[in-house]
Design an enzyme around this catalytic site. Sequence first.
Site, PDB file in Angstrom:
ATOM      1  N   ASP A   1       6.357   8.392  -8.843  1.00 46.99           N
ATOM      2  CA  ASP A   1       6.129   7.816 -10.171  1.00 46.99           C
ATOM      3  C   ASP A   1       6.942   6.534 -10.386  1.00 46.99           C
ATOM      4  OD1 ASP A   1       4.871   7.963 -12.580  1.00 46.99           O
ATOM      5  OD2 ASP A   1       6.005   9.660 -13.345  1.00 46.99           O
ATOM      6  N   GLY A   2       6.465   5.675 -11.280  1.00 43.47           N
ATOM      7  CA  GLY A   2       7.246   4.499 -11.669  1.00 43.47           C
ATOM      8  C   GLY A   2       6.756   3.183 -11.086  1.00 43.47           C
ATOM      9  N   ASN A   3       5.602   3.201 -10.418  1.00 42.03           N
ATOM     10  CA  ASN A   3       5.123   1.974  -9.763  1.00 42.03           C
ATOM     11  C   ASN A   3       4.718   0.919 -10.785  1.00 42.03           C
ATOM     12  OD1 ASN A   3       4.994   3.038  -6.810  1.00 42.03           O
ATOM     13  ND2 ASN A   3       4.015   4.601  -8.047  1.00 42.03           N
TER      14      ASN A   3
ATOM     15  N   LEU B   1       6.023  15.852  12.034  1.00 40.93           N
ATOM     16  CA  LEU B   1       5.889  15.933  10.574  1.00 40.93           C
ATOM     17  C   LEU B   1       4.416  15.939  10.164  1.00 40.93           C
ATOM     18  CD1 LEU B   1       7.249  15.560   7.653  1.00 40.93           C
ATOM     19  CD2 LEU B   1       6.679  13.132   7.973  1.00 40.93           C
TER      20      LEU B   1
ATOM     21  N   SER C   1       2.927  17.394 -14.171  1.00 40.04           N
ATOM     22  CA  SER C   1       1.695  16.583 -14.212  1.00 40.04           C
ATOM     23  C   SER C   1       0.583  17.148 -13.341  1.00 40.04           C
ATOM     24  CB  SER C   1       2.021  15.136 -13.797  1.00 40.04           C
ATOM     25  OG  SER C   1       2.931  14.563 -14.734  1.00 40.04           O
TER      26      SER C   1
ATOM     27  N   ARG D   1       5.717   0.708 -13.941  1.00 41.92           N
ATOM     28  CA  ARG D   1       6.912   0.268 -14.672  1.00 41.92           C
ATOM     29  C   ARG D   1       7.730  -0.730 -13.846  1.00 41.92           C
ATOM     30  NH1 ARG D   1      10.251   5.256 -16.593  1.00 41.92           N
ATOM     31  NH2 ARG D   1       8.183   6.145 -16.360  1.00 41.92           N
TER      32      ARG D   1
ATOM     33  N   HIS E   1       2.127  -0.676  -6.988  1.00 41.60           N
ATOM     34  CA  HIS E   1       1.488   0.239  -6.035  1.00 41.60           C
ATOM     35  C   HIS E   1       1.651  -0.270  -4.606  1.00 41.60           C
ATOM     36  CE1 HIS E   1       0.026   2.273  -9.465  1.00 41.60           C
ATOM     37  NE2 HIS E   1      -0.962   1.450  -9.757  1.00 41.60           N
TER      38      HIS E   1
ATOM     39  N   THR F   1      -6.357  13.722 -10.249  1.00 40.28           N
ATOM     40  CA  THR F   1      -7.674  13.758 -10.905  1.00 40.28           C
ATOM     41  C   THR F   1      -7.620  12.977 -12.219  1.00 40.28           C
ATOM     42  OG1 THR F   1      -6.972  15.939 -11.734  1.00 40.28           O
ATOM     43  CG2 THR F   1      -8.528  15.904  -9.889  1.00 40.28           C
TER      44      THR F   1
HETATM   45  C1  V0D Z   1      -5.356   6.975  -2.740  1.00 37.03           C
HETATM   46  C2  V0D Z   1      -4.255   6.414  -3.534  1.00 37.03           C
HETATM   47  C3  V0D Z   1      -3.035   6.010  -2.778  1.00 37.03           C
HETATM   48  C4  V0D Z   1      -2.010   5.362  -3.475  1.00 37.03           C
HETATM   49  C5  V0D Z   1      -0.884   4.972  -2.807  1.00 37.03           C
HETATM   50  N1  V0D Z   1       0.126   4.349  -3.522  1.00 37.03           N
HETATM   51  C6  V0D Z   1       0.053   4.174  -4.953  1.00 37.03           C
HETATM   52  C7  V0D Z   1       0.589   5.294  -5.719  1.00 37.03           C
HETATM   53  C8  V0D Z   1       1.914   5.815  -5.378  1.00 37.03           C
HETATM   54  C9  V0D Z   1       2.843   4.986  -4.602  1.00 37.03           C
HETATM   55  C10 V0D Z   1       2.480   4.869  -3.140  1.00 37.03           C
HETATM   56  C11 V0D Z   1       1.377   3.881  -2.939  1.00 37.03           C
HETATM   57  N2  V0D Z   1      -0.798   5.232  -1.461  1.00 37.03           N
HETATM   58  N3  V0D Z   1       0.193   4.975  -0.567  1.00 37.03           N
HETATM   59  C12 V0D Z   1      -0.188   5.472   0.618  1.00 37.03           C
HETATM   60  C13 V0D Z   1      -1.440   6.057   0.505  1.00 37.03           C
HETATM   61  C14 V0D Z   1      -2.187   6.741   1.555  1.00 37.03           C
HETATM   62  C15 V0D Z   1      -3.078   7.766   1.232  1.00 37.03           C
HETATM   63  C16 V0D Z   1      -3.754   8.432   2.237  1.00 37.03           C
HETATM   64  C17 V0D Z   1      -3.528   8.080   3.552  1.00 37.03           C
HETATM   65  F1  V0D Z   1      -4.169   8.732   4.547  1.00 37.03           F
HETATM   66  C18 V0D Z   1      -2.652   7.068   3.884  1.00 37.03           C
HETATM   67  C19 V0D Z   1      -1.969   6.396   2.889  1.00 37.03           C
HETATM   68  C20 V0D Z   1      -1.826   5.890  -0.829  1.00 37.03           C
HETATM   69  N4  V0D Z   1      -2.946   6.291  -1.458  1.00 37.03           N
END
Ligand code: V0D
Length: 253
Positions: A33-35, A144, A209, A37, A50, A79
């Site tokens: 969380d906090g991206n 992992l 959440s 902001r 993000h 969701t």
């Molecule tokens: C689908 C939304 C989303 C958002 C997001 N954020 C935005 C929100 C939170 C902060 C992290 C960066 N990340 N960061 C990696 C992935 C990712 C997902 C699946 C995968 F197989 C590989 C990488 C990602 N996916």
Amino acid sequence: MSMKLPFFNSKKMNTNELSDMDNIPKHVAIIMDGNGRWAKKRGLPRIAGHKEGMDVVRQIAKAASNCHIEILTLYAFSTENWRRPKSEVDYLLRLPKEFLHIYLPELIENNIKIETIGNFDVLPDYTKEAVNYAKEKTKDNDGLILNFALNYGSRFEILQAVKQVITDMENTELSLDKLDEQLFSKYLYTTGLAEPDLLIRTSGEKRLSNFMLWQVAYSEFWFTDVLWPDFTEDTFIQALNDYQQRKRRYGGV
Ligand SMILES: CCc1cc(N2CCCCCC2)n2ncc(-c3ccc(F)cc3)c2n1
């Protein structure tokens, strides 16, 4: 400057420095969380937060791998995220492809296995194709498990599990007396995964959440005001140290 911490150091884990091998959390889950902001504080668009947060995912995945954590679950898209502006949703759902284009070779090099939980089938093809490719390329890795919660909502997950239980009972594949917590858990997206030992949430919010509500029944919670884009390996190690302190038995049972 990385702090020298009592139980974990911030370099490649040297396991004989661990005070108690039994105290490494097997499964850590993080609400990142906090991206937004973080971006707003800098006068940047939300998507900049993000993007910054995506690079932190890579850092923390490697830190978890070095600490011999077995499962790292990251709440990447809920969701509820569909309610955000269309431009932000489109950007978010393209991040997996961008992340994997940059980091998949490194994940493979570190024996990391990509998995997901959530309502995956309704995601855009460009999201599914990128993630399915990464799942295929890492399916034989036994390091992992990097588990992304994608289009995940715990209440939706529990409700679809209840519906499937009812269906199985109607088809006489399941009798009521056989249904217990262990069997019900098999109907959830997280089937086969150990429950989270430690749940971390960043940015000062102290809510679940709609994240892994069933699975975190016995988890330790660790909250930090640090915004996800500012979250570092040292912040992560601090959480692990606090977890270890809570779990230390000092010779007792
Ligand atoms: C689908 C939304 C989303 C958002 C997001 N954020 C935005 C929100 C939170 C902060 C992290 C960066 N990340 N960061 C990696 C992935 C990712 C997902 C699946 C995968 F197989 C590989 C990488 C990602 N996916």
